[in-house]
Structures are given as C-alpha cells and as structure tokens.
Design a protein around this motif. Structure first.
Motif, short mmCIF file in Angstrom:
data_model
loop_
_atom_site.label_atom_id
_atom_site.label_comp_id
_atom_site.label_asym_id
_atom_site.label_seq_id
_atom_site.Cartn_x
_atom_site.Cartn_y
_atom_site.Cartn_z
N LEU A 189 4.71 11.11 9.12
CA LEU A 189 5.63 10.04 9.65
C LEU A 189 7.28 10.29 9.37
O LEU A 189 7.90 9.45 10.17
CB LEU A 189 5.60 8.90 8.13
CG LEU A 189 4.34 8.27 8.00
CD1 LEU A 189 4.09 7.39 6.72
CD2 LEU A 189 3.99 7.41 9.21
N LYS A 190 7.44 11.43 8.88
CA LYS A 190 8.79 11.79 9.20
C LYS A 190 9.24 12.66 10.37
O LYS A 190 10.44 13.02 10.67
CB LYS A 190 9.24 12.94 7.92
CG LYS A 190 9.16 12.02 6.49
CD LYS A 190 9.54 12.78 5.41
CE LYS A 190 9.48 12.08 4.05
NZ LYS A 190 9.80 13.07 2.74
N SER A 191 8.17 13.38 10.93
CA SER A 191 8.15 14.22 11.89
C SER A 191 8.49 13.49 13.38
O SER A 191 8.22 12.37 13.69
CB SER A 191 6.96 14.81 12.17
OG SER A 191 6.79 15.45 13.60
N MET A 210 0.89 -1.33 -0.09
CA MET A 210 -0.03 0.03 -0.03
C MET A 210 0.93 1.36 -0.06
O MET A 210 1.94 1.22 0.76
CB MET A 210 -1.02 0.02 1.13
CG MET A 210 -1.86 1.30 1.34
SD MET A 210 -2.72 0.97 2.81
CE MET A 210 -4.01 -0.48 2.54
N SER A 211 0.51 2.10 -0.70
CA SER A 211 1.07 3.60 -0.72
C SER A 211 0.72 4.43 0.51
O SER A 211 -0.19 4.18 1.01
CB SER A 211 1.21 4.25 -2.01
OG SER A 211 -0.31 4.61 -2.14
N ILE A 212 1.57 5.47 0.68
CA ILE A 212 1.14 6.43 1.58
C ILE A 212 -0.20 7.06 1.17
O ILE A 212 -1.05 7.29 1.94
CB ILE A 212 2.39 7.41 1.60
CG1 ILE A 212 3.44 6.75 2.59
CG2 ILE A 212 1.87 8.80 2.48
CD1 ILE A 212 4.52 7.70 2.80
N ARG A 213 -0.17 7.42 -0.11
CA ARG A 213 -1.25 7.99 -0.90
C ARG A 213 -2.67 7.21 -0.50
O ARG A 213 -3.73 7.53 -0.20
CB ARG A 213 -1.22 8.18 -2.41
CG ARG A 213 -2.24 8.80 -2.89
CD ARG A 213 -2.04 9.01 -4.63
NE ARG A 213 -0.80 10.12 -4.63
CZ ARG A 213 -1.16 11.69 -4.51
NH1 ARG A 213 -1.95 11.99 -4.15
NH2 ARG A 213 0.15 12.18 -4.65
N GLY A 230 -8.58 9.67 5.45
CA GLY A 230 -9.28 10.85 5.08
C GLY A 230 -8.00 11.94 5.47
O GLY A 230 -8.58 13.31 5.96
N VAL A 231 -7.09 11.88 5.22
CA VAL A 231 -6.03 13.05 5.36
C VAL A 231 -5.34 13.19 4.01
O VAL A 231 -5.20 12.26 3.19
CB VAL A 231 -4.91 12.93 6.56
CG1 VAL A 231 -5.59 12.76 7.92
CG2 VAL A 231 -4.05 11.56 6.30
N ALA A 232 -4.61 14.35 3.95
CA ALA A 232 -3.77 14.52 2.63
C ALA A 232 -2.45 13.92 2.62
O ALA A 232 -1.99 13.74 3.56
CB ALA A 232 -3.58 16.12 2.50
N PRO A 233 -2.14 12.91 1.60
CA PRO A 233 -1.01 12.26 1.52
C PRO A 233 0.31 13.08 1.98
O PRO A 233 1.04 12.61 2.72
CB PRO A 233 -0.85 12.21 -0.01
CG PRO A 233 -2.15 12.10 -0.47
CD PRO A 233 -2.85 13.42 0.28
N THR A 234 0.36 14.11 1.64
CA THR A 234 1.43 15.08 2.14
C THR A 234 1.57 15.19 3.49
O THR A 234 2.53 15.19 4.41
CB THR A 234 1.46 16.55 1.48
OG1 THR A 234 0.23 17.16 1.73
CG2 THR A 234 1.78 16.34 0.05
#
Length: 116
Positions: A43-45, A23-26, A33-37
């Motif tokens: 995930l990086k934070s 599965m992709s992050i997108r 229900g969140v923006a992929p960005t």
C-alpha cells in the motif's frame, strides 16, 4: 492529458475502504491470504498492490479491480483530500490509537455543540 497513477489510486481506495468498513490491514491481509507486512508495504509502494491481491481485495469488498483503480471511488463518497489524508493516517493506528483519536473527536464535537 494527465497520466493516472493506478498504484496510488488503488492504494488510496483500499485504505479508504478499510476505514469505511472498520477493518484493519491485518484483517484484510488475513482474508486475502497475505502477510500483513506485505500488504502494508504494498500500500505504501510506488508499485502498488500485486494484481492477484487486487483481485482478492476487490472480491472482499464486492467490487471489481477497475473499481479499485478508478479515482471516482473516493470522489463518489464526497470525501475531501484532507479527509482522505486523515483517514489514511488513522488507518495506520492500532486499536488503542484509534480509540484515543475517536475520543478526542467526540469531545471536540461535544464542545462545539455546546458552544452553539
């Protein structure tokens, strides 16, 4: 006593689950229900993924939030740290990049098998 970095553990577990479930992050972002960005940045934070998103992600994979924050999730899969690092890098690739890496891995495995 070592302090557990729950944000990092949950992010690593989510990345692992994305790979494991192809599965992709997108795709995950759309499901919860969140923006992929937003999901990618979370995930990086160092702060990690917001609790409401963690709940939705856990539901998506039929897990609990505790499962996502428990370092044993990856350990149960007998995955080495270098494998996890590779999986995390692989998860950042788009489908074209994944296809190329998969092709290279398949060719190398074929080469190794032919040498024995």
């Amino acid at each position: 006593m070592n302090k557990v970095d729950y944000a990092k553990v949950s992010s690593d577990n989510i990345k692992f689950l994305l790979i494991k479930n192809n599965m992709s992050i997108r795709q995950l972002a759309e499901k919860i229900g969140v923006a992929p960005t937003t999901l990618n940045d979370s995930l990086k934070s160092k702060k990690g993924v917001a609790i409401d998103s963690l709940i939705k992600i856990a539901d998506c994979f039929n897990l609990t939030v505790n499962d996502l924050c428990n370092s044993s999730l990856i350990e149960l899969e007998n995955t080495s740290k270098s494998d996890i690092m590779f999986i995390n890098k692989f998860s950042l690739l788009d489908s074209h990049g994944r296809d190329i890496v998969s092709l290279i891995i398949d060719k190398e495995l074929e080469r190794i098998m032919n040498e024995t």
